[in-house]
Design a protein around this motif. Structure first.
Motif, mmCIF file in Angstrom:
data_model
loop_
_atom_site.group_PDB
_atom_site.id
_atom_site.type_symbol
_atom_site.label_atom_id
_atom_site.label_comp_id
_atom_site.label_asym_id
_atom_site.label_seq_id
_atom_site.Cartn_x
_atom_site.Cartn_y
_atom_site.Cartn_z
ATOM 1 N N LYS A 1 -50.196 -13.671 -8.211
ATOM 2 C CA LYS A 1 -51.011 -12.874 -7.296
ATOM 3 C C LYS A 1 -52.386 -12.688 -7.919
ATOM 4 C CE LYS A 1 -49.949 -11.824 -3.918
ATOM 5 N NZ LYS A 1 -50.003 -12.663 -2.718
ATOM 6 N N MET A 2 -53.394 -13.113 -7.213
ATOM 7 C CA MET A 2 -54.761 -13.010 -7.687
ATOM 8 C C MET A 2 -55.229 -11.559 -7.650
ATOM 9 S SD MET A 2 -55.373 -16.082 -8.491
ATOM 10 C CE MET A 2 -57.115 -16.084 -8.809
ATOM 11 N N PHE A 3 -56.252 -11.279 -8.425
ATOM 12 C CA PHE A 3 -56.862 -9.953 -8.468
ATOM 13 C C PHE A 3 -57.244 -9.505 -7.065
ATOM 14 C CE2 PHE A 3 -60.936 -7.574 -8.787
ATOM 15 C CZ PHE A 3 -60.418 -6.404 -9.302
ATOM 16 N N GLY A 4 -56.888 -8.296 -6.692
ATOM 17 C CA GLY A 4 -57.238 -7.725 -5.394
ATOM 18 C C GLY A 4 -56.272 -8.037 -4.274
ATOM 19 N N ASN A 5 -55.316 -8.938 -4.499
ATOM 20 C CA ASN A 5 -54.382 -9.318 -3.438
ATOM 21 C C ASN A 5 -53.188 -8.377 -3.366
ATOM 22 O OD1 ASN A 5 -55.987 -11.473 -2.850
ATOM 23 N ND2 ASN A 5 -54.578 -13.026 -3.561
ATOM 24 N N PRO A 6 -52.647 -8.185 -2.156
ATOM 25 C CA PRO A 6 -51.467 -7.335 -1.998
ATOM 26 C C PRO A 6 -50.229 -7.933 -2.662
ATOM 27 C CG PRO A 6 -52.561 -7.654 0.109
ATOM 28 C CD PRO A 6 -53.189 -8.600 -0.867
ATOM 29 N N ILE A 7 -49.359 -7.081 -3.146
ATOM 30 C CA ILE A 7 -48.055 -7.476 -3.671
ATOM 31 C C ILE A 7 -47.130 -7.644 -2.466
ATOM 32 C CG2 ILE A 7 -46.124 -6.744 -5.136
ATOM 33 C CD1 ILE A 7 -48.801 -7.315 -6.635
ATOM 34 N N PRO A 8 -46.375 -8.746 -2.401
ATOM 35 C CA PRO A 8 -45.549 -9.001 -1.212
ATOM 36 C C PRO A 8 -44.242 -8.207 -1.215
ATOM 37 C CG PRO A 8 -45.261 -10.760 -2.785
ATOM 38 C CD PRO A 8 -46.309 -9.834 -3.364
ATOM 39 N N PHE A 9 -43.815 -7.853 -0.041
ATOM 40 C CA PHE A 9 -42.490 -7.289 0.193
ATOM 41 C C PHE A 9 -41.872 -8.184 1.246
ATOM 42 C CE2 PHE A 9 -45.317 -3.809 -0.909
ATOM 43 C CZ PHE A 9 -44.650 -3.263 -1.991
ATOM 44 N N ASN A 10 -40.715 -8.776 0.964
ATOM 45 C CA ASN A 10 -40.174 -9.763 1.892
ATOM 46 C C ASN A 10 -39.314 -9.181 2.996
ATOM 47 O OD1 ASN A 10 -38.060 -9.100 0.277
ATOM 48 N ND2 ASN A 10 -37.367 -11.185 -0.085
ATOM 49 N N ASN B 1 -45.916 -5.549 8.055
ATOM 50 C CA ASN B 1 -46.319 -6.929 8.329
ATOM 51 C C ASN B 1 -45.987 -7.752 7.087
ATOM 52 O OD1 ASN B 1 -47.744 -9.391 8.506
ATOM 53 N ND2 ASN B 1 -49.228 -8.472 9.897
ATOM 54 N N ALA B 2 -44.897 -8.525 7.145
ATOM 55 C CA ALA B 2 -44.448 -9.307 5.989
ATOM 56 C C ALA B 2 -45.463 -10.377 5.603
ATOM 57 C CB ALA B 2 -43.094 -9.945 6.280
ATOM 58 N N GLY B 3 -46.230 -10.885 6.554
ATOM 59 C CA GLY B 3 -47.205 -11.927 6.272
ATOM 60 C C GLY B 3 -48.385 -11.457 5.436
ATOM 61 N N THR B 4 -48.799 -10.205 5.623
ATOM 62 C CA THR B 4 -49.966 -9.685 4.899
ATOM 63 C C THR B 4 -49.597 -8.687 3.809
ATOM 64 O OG1 THR B 4 -50.272 -7.835 6.420
ATOM 65 C CG2 THR B 4 -51.402 -9.913 6.965
ATOM 66 N N GLY B 5 -48.370 -8.163 3.831
ATOM 67 C CA GLY B 5 -47.970 -7.127 2.889
ATOM 68 C C GLY B 5 -48.477 -5.750 3.284
ATOM 69 N N VAL C 1 -53.825 1.707 7.157
ATOM 70 C CA VAL C 1 -53.233 0.520 6.549
ATOM 71 C C VAL C 1 -53.060 0.753 5.051
ATOM 72 C CG1 VAL C 1 -53.546 -1.937 6.080
ATOM 73 C CG2 VAL C 1 -54.254 -0.983 8.290
ATOM 74 N N MET C 2 -51.824 0.578 4.561
ATOM 75 C CA MET C 2 -51.519 0.797 3.162
ATOM 76 C C MET C 2 -51.036 -0.511 2.540
ATOM 77 S SD MET C 2 -48.960 3.565 1.441
ATOM 78 C CE MET C 2 -47.498 2.775 2.035
ATOM 79 N N THR C 3 -51.529 -0.829 1.336
ATOM 80 C CA THR C 3 -51.075 -1.990 0.584
ATOM 81 C C THR C 3 -50.900 -1.589 -0.879
ATOM 82 O OG1 THR C 3 -53.359 -2.705 0.204
ATOM 83 C CG2 THR C 3 -52.196 -3.720 2.065
#
Length: 114
Positions: free
Chosen positions: A3-12, A25-29, A85-87
C-alpha cells in the motif's frame, strides 16, 4: 500486498453493518457514515514491513481530515454531516507491505445513540 503512502487500507468484507447508518465500498476501502452523531471506532492492521520505513503509522481519516494515527487504536468521532467518508490510510511516509492473510486489517464502528 503493498500500500503506497496515502492510500486506504483494504477491508475485503463487511461482517455486520448494524443497521443503515454505515455503508461500505470494498473497491475503495471507504466507509460512509450516513447519520450525524457519535461513533466509536476501533481498528488494527497486520503490517509486514517496508523497504524503507522502520516505524509504521496508519491514520483514521474522516472527509480527508486525520482523526488519529497509529497501527491500532480507537477513537470517538462526532460526525456533524451526512455522508461523512471514513478511511484508514497509510501515513507512514513510504509504502508498507501488508501481510498476505485473509484478515489483513479490521475495523469496528459502533453508532452511539444518545
Amino acid at each position: 500486498m503493498t500500500k503506497m503512502f496515502g492510500n486506504p487500507i483494504p477491508f475485503n468484507q463487511l461482517i455486520d453493518s448494524n443497521g443503515t447508518y454505515i455503508n461500505f465500498n470494498a473497491g475503495t476501502g471507504e466507509l460512509v457514515l450516513q447519520q450525524p452523531g457519535n461513533y466509536y471506532v476501533n481498528w488494527r492492521a497486520a503490517v509486514g514491513g517496508s523497504a524503507v520505513a522502520i516505524i509504521f503509522s496508519l491514520a483514521l481519516q474522516v472527509n480527508g481530515v486525520v482523526s488519529s494515527g497509529q497501527i491500532s487504536g480507537s477513537d470517538f468521532l462526532t460526525i456533524t454531516t451526512t455522508q461523512a467518508v471514513m478511511t484508514l490510510n497509510n501515513v507512514t511516509g513510504n509504502e508498507i507491505i501488508l501481510f498476505g492473510i485473509l484478515a489483513t486489517a479490521n475495523l469496528s464502528i459502533i453508532y452511539l445513540k444518545v
